[in-house]
Design an enzyme around this catalytic site. Structure first.
Site, PDB file in Angstrom:
ATOM      1  N   HIS A  69       0.864  -1.183   0.000  1.00  0.00           N
ATOM      2  CA  HIS A  69       0.000   0.000   0.000  1.00  0.00           C
ATOM      3  C   HIS A  69       0.898   1.229   0.000  1.00  0.00           C
ATOM      4  CE1 HIS A  69      -3.744   2.268   0.774  1.00  0.00           C
ATOM      5  NE2 HIS A  69      -2.926   3.095   1.400  1.00  0.00           N
ATOM      6  N   CYS A  70       0.731   2.068  -1.034  1.00  0.00           N
ATOM      7  CA  CYS A  70       1.621   3.215  -1.208  1.00  0.00           C
ATOM      8  C   CYS A  70       0.919   4.499  -0.774  1.00  0.00           C
ATOM      9  CB  CYS A  70       2.050   3.322  -2.667  1.00  0.00           C
ATOM     10  SG  CYS A  70       3.140   4.728  -2.992  1.00  0.00           S
ATOM     11  N   PRO A  71       1.455   5.216   0.215  1.00  0.00           N
ATOM     12  CA  PRO A  71       0.829   6.491   0.621  1.00  0.00           C
ATOM     13  C   PRO A  71       0.961   7.574  -0.438  1.00  0.00           C
ATOM     14  CG  PRO A  71       2.906   6.144   1.792  1.00  0.00           C
ATOM     15  CD  PRO A  71       2.618   4.882   1.047  1.00  0.00           C
TER      16      PRO A  71
END
Length: 353
Positions: A69-71
């Site tokens: 999961h990439c912010p």
């Protein structure tokens, strides 16, 4: 050329954001009912986890071929947007390298026209250039400071994002994800710990870097497959990876240790009241913290010197209970002498009669 970099970077960035990774359909089950025994069941999505999929707590869905999961994109990197995300990681450093070259040459030429060499000193006059013609755009002290600051940002982005691109390409060329690389490492540790003599072979490596590359990057921009069924190498089972995950999950439950909370903990990231060492050694991770009340039972699966990670038992596991997972301070808990669920000693201790 700079406009070209900008357009390509933004196109791939927004593609990664809005296309998304692709989610396992809610209520999904394999075509053959007997294959359910090889898969994990997600209670949140009320469906089985397809091969290579994982549940993301941020997206609250099971993501197909989840990498992480990439912010930056506020989304997961997975099956559908892996190519766009990786191209963004490639183009951003290239654009920054081009910009850095422009900044360096600009500052060099402008400073060269303003430097005066004396017998005992070197003077720089930023008010005006010593040579004609004058530059079209005035270059004063503020412009020099802004150019220097922009150069630092460009070089920093080149190094940071470039390292992420290298990491992504390593897993793509082996047809893995970051999560699957971690699963493979844990498989080796499990086999070595129990001395089972078995050999774990990653099933989705096609044996050729080009074939692995083509699994993600295609001329149409649409990755191969449907995100649910995947080609496997010869000698591997369609559910080889999911079977290994089930073994690791069972091993994790066996090796977990039961603790009981002896102090209340609010669940804050850096608790002030739990000691200086606990405050300054808080885990640097996006994983959550769990609040504890005195008397709570926790199954700890891993830990650091001053912190532990585990599941808080809210309802009896025999009733399909719900568990909260996260970090908590080690000083807030104490080890239970016996596991009340199995009535067995923990850590190999012999049960007294």
């Amino acid at each position: 050329m700079l406009l070209n970099w900008t357009v390509m970077i933004l196109y791939n960035y927004f593609s990664a954001v809005f296309v998304g990774p692709g989610y396992v359909p809610l209520g999904w089950t394999p075509e053959k009912s007997q294959d359910c025994m090889y898969l994990q069941y997600c209670k949140v999505c009320q469906s089985y986890k397809a091969p290579r999929s994982h549940h993301c707590r941020k997206c609250n869905r099971c993501v197909m071929k989840m990498d992480h999961h990439c912010p930056w994109i506020n989304n997961c990197c997975g099956y559908q947007n892996h190519a766009s995300f990786t191209l963004f990681l490639l183009l951003a450093p290239l654009g920054c390298i081009h910009a850095s070259f422009i900044f360096i040459m600009t500052m060099y030429t402008q400073l060269y026209n303003r430097i005066s060499f004396g017998w005992s000193s070197v003077k720089i006059d930023m008010s005006a250039a010593k040579r004609d013609p004058r530059p079209i755009i005035p270059f004063g002290l503020s412009a020099f400071a802004a150019s220097l600051f922009a150069l630092g940002l460009a070089l920093g982005t080149t190094i940071a994002v470039g390292m992420l691109f290298i990491i992504q390409m390593k897993v793509i060329l082996t047809n893995k994800t970051s999560i699957e690389s971690w699963i493979e490492e844990k498989a080796k540790d499990r086999i070595q710990y129990y001395q089972t003599g078995e050999t774990f072979i990653f099933p989705y490596d096609m044996g050729s870097k080009w074939k692995n590359f083509r699994q993600v990057f295609t001329w149409s921009g649409i990755p191969e497959g449907d995100g649910l069924d995947w080609p496997v190498r010869d000698g591997c089972h369609q559910y080889s990876l999911t079977i290994e995950q089930l073994k690791q999950k069972a091993d994790k439950r066996v090796r977990s240790v039961r603790y009981r909370a002896i102090e209340d903990y609010s669940g804050v990231c850096c608790p002030v009241t739990k000691g200086v060492k606990t405050f300054f050694t808080t885990p640097c991770t996006e994983e959550p913290r769990i609040a504890l009340s005195k008397g709570d039972l926790i199954l700890a699966t891993r830990g650091l010197k001053h912190w532990m990670y585990g599941e808080k038992i809210l309802i009896s596991a025999a009733d399909g209970g719900i568990r909260e997972r996260g970090w908590f301070p080690r000083k807030c808990v104490e080890k239970c002498q016996y596991d009340s669920e199995t009535d067995q000693p923990v850590d190999g201790e012999k049960k007294s009669k």
